[in-house]
Design a protein around this motif. Structure first.
Motif, mmCIF file in Angstrom:
data_model
loop_
_atom_site.group_PDB
_atom_site.id
_atom_site.type_symbol
_atom_site.label_atom_id
_atom_site.label_comp_id
_atom_site.label_asym_id
_atom_site.label_seq_id
_atom_site.Cartn_x
_atom_site.Cartn_y
_atom_site.Cartn_z
ATOM 1 N N PRO A 215 -3.706 -3.600 2.832
ATOM 2 C CA PRO A 215 -4.222 -4.403 2.456
ATOM 3 C C PRO A 215 -3.409 -5.872 2.357
ATOM 4 C CG PRO A 215 -4.354 -3.258 0.701
ATOM 5 C CD PRO A 215 -3.415 -2.511 1.780
ATOM 6 N N MET A 216 -2.654 -6.335 3.319
ATOM 7 C CA MET A 216 -1.919 -7.716 3.298
ATOM 8 C C MET A 216 -2.843 -8.660 3.674
ATOM 9 S SD MET A 216 1.167 -6.591 2.304
ATOM 10 C CE MET A 216 2.086 -7.960 2.383
ATOM 11 N N ALA B 159 -3.264 -5.170 -8.694
ATOM 12 C CA ALA B 159 -1.700 -4.952 -8.418
ATOM 13 C C ALA B 159 -1.709 -3.869 -7.385
ATOM 14 C CB ALA B 159 -1.051 -4.411 -9.834
ATOM 15 N N VAL B 160 -2.450 -2.970 -7.240
ATOM 16 C CA VAL B 160 -2.150 -1.866 -6.258
ATOM 17 C C VAL B 160 -3.045 -1.535 -5.176
ATOM 18 C CG1 VAL B 160 -0.868 -0.537 -8.048
ATOM 19 C CG2 VAL B 160 -3.281 -0.051 -7.661
ATOM 20 N N ASP B 161 -4.358 -2.067 -5.091
ATOM 21 C CA ASP B 161 -5.403 -1.719 -4.280
ATOM 22 C C ASP B 161 -6.109 -3.211 -4.210
ATOM 23 O OD1 ASP B 161 -7.090 -0.789 -2.598
ATOM 24 O OD2 ASP B 161 -8.045 0.509 -3.954
ATOM 25 N N ARG B 162 -5.675 -4.175 -3.457
ATOM 26 C CA ARG B 162 -6.661 -5.396 -3.297
ATOM 27 C C ARG B 162 -7.792 -5.413 -2.541
ATOM 28 N NH1 ARG B 162 -1.213 -4.737 -4.233
ATOM 29 N NH2 ARG B 162 -1.145 -4.793 -2.195
ATOM 30 N N LEU B 163 -7.782 -4.471 -1.619
ATOM 31 C CA LEU B 163 -9.199 -4.114 -0.944
ATOM 32 C C LEU B 163 -10.265 -3.336 -1.936
ATOM 33 C CD1 LEU B 163 -8.479 -2.932 2.587
ATOM 34 C CD2 LEU B 163 -9.848 -4.760 2.135
ATOM 35 N N GLY B 164 -9.661 -2.266 -2.545
ATOM 36 C CA GLY B 164 -10.638 -1.829 -3.426
ATOM 37 C C GLY B 164 -11.098 -2.905 -4.679
#
Length: 448
Positions: free
Chosen positions: A430-431, A21-26
């Motif tokens: 991170p789009m 939800a908040v940090d797709r790269l992570g």
């Protein structure tokens, strides 16, 4: 017998879901740390993350018909409809065949002077800021890429269309919100993000209608051209009713505008940022540009002479690929590297993670353009480096994008010194492409 990829331990699952939800790269980094094939269960849905070149080859090329566009891009259909980025199957094949001639190497090579001229305009614009405080270089580079797009692919002047870039940002933000919420937030709700999205969509369609009307009028006077917009107009004319034709034109032109400018702008922004942080690499680019070009603008033959600059751009795209994740949905059950992939499951191939796989890249976080020496390239698996995607959906504009990035990097570095404003750090947003959150504020001075 089914063999599922390993999944995260139960204790790790809440953290992965929160990061979705908040940090797709992570989330992608955490998943990659669990192995080169990982399965995450999201209630009844399954998400597979593959991080090996041969797995990527299977999904993107060998069995690409089984893998349609997935999360993120599906949500973009509220604006892009069935445009080239989001469509599948026969619809996509017809669209690709329509625009492909506009991207043939011979035609793109003939656009080299237009690309170089737009690069010179950008240098002059930045030079005008010398001594005048910070300038958002990313914003100016985005203007450049729109200018190149208009001249090379649309036979149109986009210099006055300053609403395009912010409108695209609103559209992408909404696509990401819908991806994270899995469509559970109704589009009709009067929420501020929804209102901003609808305004942005109206603006993009307004610009598209203007461009189509202008190009159609010129086609009527002088016959069809060989640019992408004229080909799209001709093909759409066979689409059905006037309303259907207008909708198709809007979707395909907005898709072309988005894909044609943002990825190259992102690549140039990250390249300039990396050069500022690595003065020895910047000095080598400047020496090459002055040795090859002197004081003139580049031409198409210089692409084969600006070898170090090309490696710098390639390495920037390794660290910050134009599209950082390639989402797919399996249409039927499949087997990837011996692992079973369920039908209708989400499958993610992540160039950002693949390009940092330590089994493929030594010291992968280090900025090292020499990785792209011919001998080094030959020793790596073909699908270890996929900044433009791979397989049938390999980016149709890759040649134009590379020409633009190499020419502009050489011109800016030859003539200017750009320094990041103290205290500012470029942070990936991170789009679907790695935008720089907050822009890229830099100061400008003449190159010594």
């Amino acid at each position: 017998m089914r063999t599922d990829p390993p999944g995260p331990p139960v204790s790790a699952l809440p953290g992965l879901l929160r990061k979705l939800a908040v940090d797709r790269l992570g989330m992608m980094k955490d998943a990659a740390a669990l192995g080169e094939a990982v399965r995450v269960s999201l209630g009844p849905r399954k998400l597979y993350v593959f991080n090996r070149p041969d797995y990527a080859k299977h999904v993107l090329a060998d069995n690409s018909d089984n893998y349609h566009k997935g999360i993120g891009l599906v949500q973009s259909r509220r604006v892009l409809g069935d445009g080239l980025l989001t469509s599948d199957g026969e619809v996509w094949r017809r669209q690709r065949q329509t625009v492909q001639p506009a991207f043939k190497p011979g035609r793109i090579n003939r656009q080299a002077s237009a690309v170089a001229q737009e690069g010179a305009k950008l240098v002059a614009l930045l030079r005008a800021h010398e001594g005048a405080g910070p300038v958002d270089v990313l914003q100016e580079v985005t203007g450049l890429t729109l200018g190149v797009l208009g001249r090379t692919l649309l036979d149109s002047d986009l210099s006055s269309q300053d609403t395009l870039a912010p409108s695209f940002e609103e559209v992408q933000d909404q696509a990401m919100l819908e991806m994270v919420s899995q469509g559970m937030v109704p589009g009709w709700l009067p929420l501020p993000p929804q209102a901003r999205f609808r305004r942005a969509r109206r603006e993009l369609y307004r610009v598209a209608d203007l461009l189509v009307a202008d190009r159609s009028a010129r086609m009527a006077d002088g016959g069809p051209g060989d640019d992408a917009l004229s080909r799209i107009i001709e093909a759409a004319g066979r689409a059905g009713t006037p309303r259907q034709v207008r909708g198709k034109l809007r979707q395909e032109l907005v898709t072309l505008l988005l894909a044609g400018h943002e990825t190259t702008a992102s690549t140039l922004g990250w390249t300039l940022h990396l050069l500022e942080r690595h003065p020895e690499v910047r000095a080598a680019v400047r020496e090459e540009a002055r040795g090859v070009l002197g004081e003139r603008l580049p031409d198409v033959g210089d692409l084969h002479r600006l070898t170090w600059t090309t490696k710098v751009v390639q390495e920037a795209m390794r660290l910050y690929p134009p599209v950082w994740v390639l989402p797919r949905v399996a249409q039927r059950e499949d087997e990837v590297g011996g692992y079973t992939v369920s039908a209708k499951a989400d499958v993610l191939i992540c160039p950002y993670i693949m390009h940092r796989n330590p089994s493929l890249w030594e010291n992968p976080e280090r900025f090292a353009p020499e990785r792209f020496d011919p001998q080094a390239v030959a020793s790596r698996p073909r699908y270890a480096y996929i900044p433009f995607g791979a397989g049938p959906r390999f980016c149709v504009g890759s040649n134009l994008g590379m020409m633009e990035a190499v020419f502009v990097t050489a011109l800016i570095t030859r003539d200017l010194d750009l320094r990041t404003v103290p205290g500012h750090r470029a942070v990936p947003d991170p789009m679907l492409s790695l935008r720089m959150r907050g822009g890229l504020p830099m100061t400008v001075s003449a190159a010594s």
